[in-house]
Design a protein around this motif. Structure first.
Motif, mmCIF file in Angstrom:
data_model
loop_
_atom_site.group_PDB
_atom_site.id
_atom_site.type_symbol
_atom_site.label_atom_id
_atom_site.label_comp_id
_atom_site.label_asym_id
_atom_site.label_seq_id
_atom_site.Cartn_x
_atom_site.Cartn_y
_atom_site.Cartn_z
ATOM 1 N N THR A 160 0.816 -1.227 0.000
ATOM 2 C CA THR A 160 0.000 0.000 0.000
ATOM 3 C C THR A 160 0.844 1.269 0.000
ATOM 4 O OG1 THR A 160 -0.106 -0.012 2.431
ATOM 5 C CG2 THR A 160 -1.857 -1.171 1.235
ATOM 6 N N PHE A 161 2.174 1.122 -0.147
ATOM 7 C CA PHE A 161 3.047 2.287 -0.056
ATOM 8 C C PHE A 161 3.494 2.812 -1.415
ATOM 9 C CE2 PHE A 161 3.388 0.127 3.986
ATOM 10 C CZ PHE A 161 3.312 1.170 4.889
ATOM 11 N N PHE A 162 3.897 1.924 -2.306
ATOM 12 C CA PHE A 162 4.311 2.370 -3.638
ATOM 13 C C PHE A 162 3.959 1.306 -4.669
ATOM 14 C CE2 PHE A 162 8.226 1.008 -1.312
ATOM 15 C CZ PHE A 162 8.419 -0.222 -1.928
ATOM 16 N N SER A 163 3.939 1.720 -5.930
ATOM 17 C CA SER A 163 3.512 0.812 -7.000
ATOM 18 C C SER A 163 4.666 -0.012 -7.568
ATOM 19 C CB SER A 163 2.861 1.620 -8.130
ATOM 20 O OG SER A 163 3.765 2.569 -8.663
ATOM 21 N N ASN A 164 5.899 0.357 -7.253
ATOM 22 C CA ASN A 164 7.047 -0.384 -7.793
ATOM 23 C C ASN A 164 7.034 -1.837 -7.329
ATOM 24 O OD1 ASN A 164 7.780 2.509 -6.954
ATOM 25 N ND2 ASN A 164 9.303 2.098 -8.538
ATOM 26 N N LYS A 165 7.240 -2.733 -8.244
ATOM 27 C CA LYS A 165 7.460 -4.133 -7.883
ATOM 28 C C LYS A 165 8.951 -4.406 -7.704
ATOM 29 C CE LYS A 165 3.156 -5.218 -8.040
ATOM 30 N NZ LYS A 165 2.579 -6.059 -9.108
ATOM 31 N N GLU A 166 9.764 -3.501 -8.259
ATOM 32 C CA GLU A 166 11.212 -3.677 -8.213
ATOM 33 C C GLU A 166 11.886 -2.320 -8.055
ATOM 34 O OE1 GLU A 166 14.737 -5.505 -11.107
ATOM 35 O OE2 GLU A 166 12.632 -5.589 -11.692
ATOM 36 N N LEU A 167 12.788 -2.231 -7.100
ATOM 37 C CA LEU A 167 13.610 -1.041 -6.916
ATOM 38 C C LEU A 167 15.061 -1.442 -7.152
ATOM 39 C CD1 LEU A 167 12.029 0.575 -3.709
ATOM 40 C CD2 LEU A 167 11.708 1.276 -6.091
ATOM 41 N N ILE A 168 15.749 -0.668 -7.968
ATOM 42 C CA ILE A 168 17.114 -1.031 -8.353
ATOM 43 C C ILE A 168 18.088 0.066 -7.975
ATOM 44 C CG2 ILE A 168 18.660 -1.543 -10.287
ATOM 45 C CD1 ILE A 168 16.279 -2.745 -11.734
ATOM 46 N N CYS A 169 19.174 -0.329 -7.308
ATOM 47 C CA CYS A 169 20.284 0.578 -6.994
ATOM 48 C C CYS A 169 21.474 0.194 -7.854
ATOM 49 C CB CYS A 169 20.704 0.464 -5.528
ATOM 50 S SG CYS A 169 19.494 1.082 -4.384
ATOM 51 N N ASN A 170 22.089 1.179 -8.467
ATOM 52 C CA ASN A 170 23.328 0.970 -9.192
ATOM 53 C C ASN A 170 24.420 1.735 -8.457
ATOM 54 O OD1 ASN A 170 22.643 -0.557 -11.787
ATOM 55 N ND2 ASN A 170 21.107 1.066 -11.777
ATOM 56 N N ILE A 171 25.379 0.999 -7.920
ATOM 57 C CA ILE A 171 26.426 1.576 -7.081
ATOM 58 C C ILE A 171 27.773 1.394 -7.764
ATOM 59 C CG2 ILE A 171 27.465 1.613 -4.788
ATOM 60 C CD1 ILE A 171 24.502 2.126 -4.662
ATOM 61 N N LYS A 172 28.569 2.455 -7.753
ATOM 62 C CA LYS A 172 29.892 2.389 -8.366
ATOM 63 C C LYS A 172 30.955 2.819 -7.349
ATOM 64 C CE LYS A 172 30.330 4.183 -12.481
ATOM 65 N NZ LYS A 172 30.561 5.187 -13.580
ATOM 66 N N TYR A 173 32.000 1.988 -7.208
ATOM 67 C CA TYR A 173 33.126 2.280 -6.327
ATOM 68 C C TYR A 173 34.420 2.288 -7.138
ATOM 69 C CZ TYR A 173 30.392 1.195 -2.089
ATOM 70 O OH TYR A 173 29.466 1.198 -1.078
#
Length: 263
Positions: A160-173
């Motif tokens: 009930t909080f958001f419509s995203n089924k998938e959240l993606i983080c792209n991290i670069k070091y």
């Protein structure tokens, strides 16, 4: 090790040329050794990168298998059932092998892991109702001569909080583990469900928040607003990459990572 490169070779030569001959000869000999080290580094760096790419590809594949077990999409294979004797009495082994292990997924597997990890200090009470909907976490890794890149995908049940089924983080070091960049897709909050807007007026809330990892960060951006979440993002991303995801099984049980049992 800092190696000689085109940007400082000229400055080194100028510094050497003004020195007395005896010292100049010694330093030129040292420079020759340093150049050989650089050639050696360049030769093996490509081989190391290739080996790491193969490792990450296989490790990422096994991560998918682990999630399938958690979600009851895969039965233990023969290699697993051979070891049942270590955990069951003889009278229980046959019954254990007959239990339909695909009947039900783990309850709150990833939510439990997050609470058991060091990341629990970053999770706000308001976020817990969201994170119980977390079903799967997958990380893929790639490496180049310049940097290491991690893609972390969080899969959520309908909520009930958001419509995203998938959240993606792209991290670069970089290779010294300095955070260079963080990007993610936008969280599509339902009306009046953005918890950060809801809690922004609470004087008791001072920073923190697991979902800060979905904020954008760019080391080279001149915009200071993009850098204000750097500490939060760096901490959360580092814990996910180096402890939570690779050691998920142990963290779920609330124990330290066990020593390797591979022989």
């Amino acid at each position: 090790m800092e190696l000689i490169n085109s940007s400082n070779t000229e400055a080194l030569d100028q510094s050497i040329n003004v020195l007395p001959l005896s010292l100049k000869l010694k330093l030129l000999a040292l420079k020759h050794v340093q150049t050989q080290i650089e050639k050696l580094n360049n030769e093996f760096q490509s081989e190391v990168t290739e080996v790491l790419q193969k490792y990450y590809a296989q490790a990422d594949s096994l991560s998918i298998t682990a999630n399938d077990v958690v979600e009851a999409k895969q039965l233990p294979n023969l290699e697993v059932t051979r070891n049942l004797g270590e955990y069951f009495h003889t009278s229980e082994i046959i019954r254990a092998q007959e239990i339909p292990l695909t009947s039900k997924p783990f309850d709150n597997y990833w939510f439990t892991i997050l609470l058991n990890s060091k990341l629990h200090v970053a999770i706000l009470p308001e976020e817990e109702d969201i994170l119980v909907n977390l079903e799967r976490v997958l990380m893929t890794t790639s490496i180049t001569k310049r940097d290491k890149r991690y893609k972390i995908a969080f899969f959520f049940k309908e909520n009930t909080f958001f419509s995203n089924k998938e959240l993606i983080c792209n991290i670069k070091y970089d290779h010294d583990n300095n955070l260079l960049e963080a990007k993610s897709n936008k969280i599509n909050w339902y009306p009046d469900k953005n918890i950060y807007k809801i809690i922004s007026n609470k004087t008791t809330v001072t920073g923190g928040g697991f979902f800060k990892v979905f904020k954008r960060f760019d080391k080279h951006s001149p915009n200071p607003l993009l850098k204000k979440y750097r500490i939060d993002i760096s901490f959360i991303a580092s814990e996910l990459i180096h402890d939570v995801i690779p050691n998920a099984f142990a963290v779920y049980l609330g124990v330290d990572k066990p020593k390797s049992s591979v022989k």
